[in-house]
Design a protein around this motif. Structure first.
Motif, PDB file in Angstrom:
ATOM      1  N   ARG A   1       0.801  -1.053   0.157  1.00 25.22           N
ATOM      2  CA  ARG A   1       0.073  -0.040   0.041  1.00 25.22           C
ATOM      3  C   ARG A   1       0.710   1.336   0.062  1.00 25.22           C
ATOM      4  N   SER A   2       1.889   1.290   0.658  1.00 29.27           N
ATOM      5  CA  SER A   2       2.781   2.290   0.818  1.00 29.27           C
ATOM      6  C   SER A   2       3.608   2.738  -0.453  1.00 29.27           C
ATOM      7  N   LEU A   3       3.864   1.668  -1.391  1.00 26.39           N
ATOM      8  CA  LEU A   3       4.302   1.579  -2.710  1.00 26.39           C
ATOM      9  C   LEU A   3       3.429   2.097  -3.592  1.00 26.39           C
ATOM     10  N   ALA A   4       2.008   1.961  -3.204  1.00 22.95           N
ATOM     11  CA  ALA A   4       0.965   2.371  -4.371  1.00 22.95           C
ATOM     12  C   ALA A   4       0.698   3.884  -4.095  1.00 22.95           C
ATOM     13  N   ASP A   5       1.277   4.686  -3.217  1.00 23.68           N
ATOM     14  CA  ASP A   5       1.124   6.048  -2.893  1.00 23.68           C
ATOM     15  C   ASP A   5       1.437   6.877  -4.353  1.00 23.68           C
ATOM     16  N   PRO A   6       0.972   7.795  -4.542  1.00 24.33           N
ATOM     17  CA  PRO A   6       1.012   8.555  -6.048  1.00 24.33           C
ATOM     18  C   PRO A   6       2.381   9.008  -5.924  1.00 24.33           C
ATOM     19  N   ASP A   7       2.934   9.476  -4.968  1.00 22.79           N
ATOM     20  CA  ASP A   7       4.350  10.241  -4.770  1.00 22.79           C
ATOM     21  C   ASP A   7       5.217   8.940  -5.098  1.00 22.79           C
ATOM     22  N   ALA A   8       4.914   7.817  -4.501  1.00 24.17           N
ATOM     23  CA  ALA A   8       5.968   6.747  -4.522  1.00 24.17           C
ATOM     24  C   ALA A   8       6.013   6.260  -6.124  1.00 24.17           C
ATOM     25  N   ARG A   9       4.878   6.100  -6.629  1.00 26.86           N
ATOM     26  CA  ARG A   9       4.985   5.573  -7.921  1.00 26.86           C
ATOM     27  C   ARG A   9       5.360   6.787  -8.849  1.00 26.86           C
ATOM     28  N   ALA A  10       5.418   8.033  -8.718  1.00 24.89           N
ATOM     29  CA  ALA A  10       5.970   9.195  -9.477  1.00 24.89           C
ATOM     30  C   ALA A  10       7.598   8.943  -9.266  1.00 24.89           C
ATOM     31  N   ALA A  11       8.003   8.832  -7.915  1.00 26.51           N
ATOM     32  CA  ALA A  11       9.350   8.428  -7.643  1.00 26.51           C
ATOM     33  C   ALA A  11      10.103   7.268  -8.331  1.00 26.51           C
ATOM     34  N   LEU A  12       9.249   6.365  -8.412  1.00 23.90           N
ATOM     35  CA  LEU A  12       9.721   5.007  -9.010  1.00 23.90           C
ATOM     36  C   LEU A  12       9.808   5.423 -10.669  1.00 23.90           C
ATOM     37  N   TRP A  13       8.706   6.053 -11.394  1.00 24.74           N
ATOM     38  CA  TRP A  13       8.774   6.337 -12.798  1.00 24.74           C
ATOM     39  C   TRP A  13      10.016   7.197 -13.087  1.00 24.74           C
ATOM     40  N   LEU A  14      10.058   8.139 -12.177  1.00 25.43           N
ATOM     41  CA  LEU A  14      11.101   8.993 -12.578  1.00 25.43           C
ATOM     42  C   LEU A  14      12.458   8.600 -12.617  1.00 25.43           C
ATOM     43  N   THR A  15      12.623   7.731 -11.421  1.00 25.78           N
ATOM     44  CA  THR A  15      14.235   6.977 -11.322  1.00 25.78           C
ATOM     45  C   THR A  15      14.089   6.027 -12.338  1.00 25.78           C
ATOM     46  N   LEU A  16      13.101   5.395 -13.040  1.00 24.48           N
ATOM     47  CA  LEU A  16      13.342   4.361 -14.190  1.00 24.48           C
ATOM     48  C   LEU A  16      13.799   5.196 -15.398  1.00 24.48           C
ATOM     49  N   LYS A  17      13.074   6.272 -15.749  1.00 25.50           N
ATOM     50  CA  LYS A  17      13.394   7.243 -16.947  1.00 25.50           C
ATOM     51  C   LYS A  17      14.597   7.677 -16.669  1.00 25.50           C
ATOM     52  N   MET A  18      15.298   8.353 -15.772  1.00 24.14           N
ATOM     53  CA  MET A  18      16.331   8.905 -15.451  1.00 24.14           C
ATOM     54  C   MET A  18      17.715   7.871 -15.532  1.00 24.14           C
ATOM     55  N   THR A  19      17.166   6.534 -15.325  1.00 26.80           N
ATOM     56  CA  THR A  19      18.319   5.660 -15.435  1.00 26.80           C
ATOM     57  C   THR A  19      18.414   5.112 -16.962  1.00 26.80           C
ATOM     58  N   VAL A  20      17.196   4.924 -17.446  1.00 20.62           N
ATOM     59  CA  VAL A  20      17.177   4.576 -18.849  1.00 20.62           C
ATOM     60  C   VAL A  20      17.764   5.468 -19.862  1.00 20.62           C
ATOM     61  N   ALA A  21      17.531   6.829 -19.546  1.00 20.90           N
ATOM     62  CA  ALA A  21      18.136   7.872 -20.517  1.00 20.90           C
ATOM     63  C   ALA A  21      19.907   7.882 -20.182  1.00 20.90           C
ATOM     64  N   ALA A  22      19.925   7.907 -18.862  1.00 16.84           N
ATOM     65  CA  ALA A  22      21.548   7.865 -18.659  1.00 16.84           C
ATOM     66  C   ALA A  22      22.377   6.721 -19.078  1.00 16.84           C
ATOM     67  N   VAL A  23      21.707   5.568 -18.951  1.00 14.99           N
ATOM     68  CA  VAL A  23      22.562   4.171 -19.472  1.00 14.99           C
ATOM     69  C   VAL A  23      22.446   4.470 -21.065  1.00 14.99           C
ATOM     70  N   ALA A  24      21.450   4.835 -21.716  1.00 19.50           N
ATOM     71  CA  ALA A  24      21.732   5.100 -23.195  1.00 19.50           C
ATOM     72  C   ALA A  24      22.781   5.907 -23.389  1.00 19.50           C
ATOM     73  N   LEU A  25      22.584   7.085 -22.894  1.00 18.32           N
ATOM     74  CA  LEU A  25      23.610   8.086 -23.484  1.00 18.32           C
ATOM     75  C   LEU A  25      24.853   7.701 -22.925  1.00 18.32           C
ATOM     76  N   ASN A  26      25.208   7.167 -21.846  1.00 12.69           N
ATOM     77  CA  ASN A  26      26.537   6.955 -21.371  1.00 12.69           C
ATOM     78  C   ASN A  26      27.214   5.723 -22.010  1.00 12.69           C
ATOM     79  N   SER A  27      26.301   4.711 -22.511  1.00 11.81           N
ATOM     80  CA  SER A  27      26.646   3.616 -22.959  1.00 11.81           C
ATOM     81  C   SER A  27      27.278   4.177 -24.401  1.00 11.81           C
TER      82      SER A  27
END
Length: 278
Positions: A39-65
């Protein structure tokens, strides 16, 4: 007897330093049951943090690769003035505090920074917005692909690339058909190291993000916000999810390394004319 004591000491150190922290994190996350953690992970702020982390990670990995491959190829295949300085610069993020890197981006793109006022006039925000988080993540994760590839590309030598160039191959053809096929395992290892580092970056991102819940909080920043707000179950639940993601990345890297070692040994094993190992 001494050997047994050394082995026991090694296991104790590993258990205390490496095994105990994640065990405690998962224990705290599940203290009120799996349902409370989910339930804590379903919180909107938690989901937004997860989604932002994934987006930043994918972008950083692609560019730095891409950047890491080009940097490693340049410093290993060519000799030019300043090559040593370039190698030092590639490793610079490993020795500079991420907080310092975040302050540099503030100096450049903040409201009082060199280009901050101009960016405000054109309506584009870097600091306290996802672009600043991406820049901070790119800086701290840049060395991993390059430093993983450099030793292997040095071992490969330059003969194959020079032969391909003489035959008229372009830069892309040389990289994709000559250089990278033999370095694919090292490249994947560097990509996974970059992924693990990007997922957990805190210092530089904390400086440039502004800690805006739901907008610029990545998972590590959201964990800090929750813990400072005495929401320990939610904080440890997010920490457990982040730990699972990082451990899965590291485990995959270990599996790839073992696969690469097996393939390397198989390639070195002489075979009989019928295809069976001699």
């Amino acid at each position: 007897m001494k050997r047994a004591l050394l082995v026991l000491a090694a296991y104790l150190i590993v258990a205390v330093m490496l095994l105990l922290p994640p065990v405690l994190v998962f224990t705290e996350a599940l203290r009120h049951g799996l349902g409370a953690a989910l339930r804590s992970l379903a919180d909107p702020d938690a989901r937004a943090a997860l989604w932002l982390t994934l987006k930043m990670t994918v972008a950083a990995v692609a560019l730095n690769s891409v950047g890491g491959v080009l940097a490693a190829w340049t410093v290993t295949k060519f000799r030019f003035p300043g090559r040593g300085a370039l190698l030092v610069l590639i490793e610079l993020p490993l020795s500079v505090s991420p907080v310092v890197a975040g302050l540099v981006w503030l100096l450049l793109f903040g409201a009082q920074g060199w280009w901050g006022a101009w960016l405000d006039r054109v309506g584009y925000r870097v600091v306290f917005a996802p672009p600043g988080i991406l820049l901070a993540t790119l800086f701290v994760t840049f060395p991993y692909v390059a430093r993983t590839l450099v030793p292997l590309l040095q071992h490969q030598g330059r003969d194959a690339e020079e032969a391909a160039a003489l035959l008229g191959a372009s830069l892309w053809q040389i990289l994709s058909r000559v250089t990278l096929p033999g370095a694919r395992w090292a490249l994947l290892s560097g990509v996974l190291l970059t992924t693990a580092r990007a997922l957990g970056e805190f210092g530089a991102v904390s400086v440039v993000s502004g800690h805006i819940p739901g907008l610029t909080e990545t998972m590590p920043l959201h964990i800090e916000t929750l813990y400072n707000g005495y929401q320990s179950v939610a904080a440890f639940s997010m920490a457990a999810l982040l730990a699972l993601m990082a451990m899965a990345t590291v485990a995959l890297r270990g599996l790839l390394e073992r696969t690469a070692d097996t393939a390397s040994r198989a390639a070195r094993t002489p075979s009989s004319p019928t295809g069976h190992a001699a």
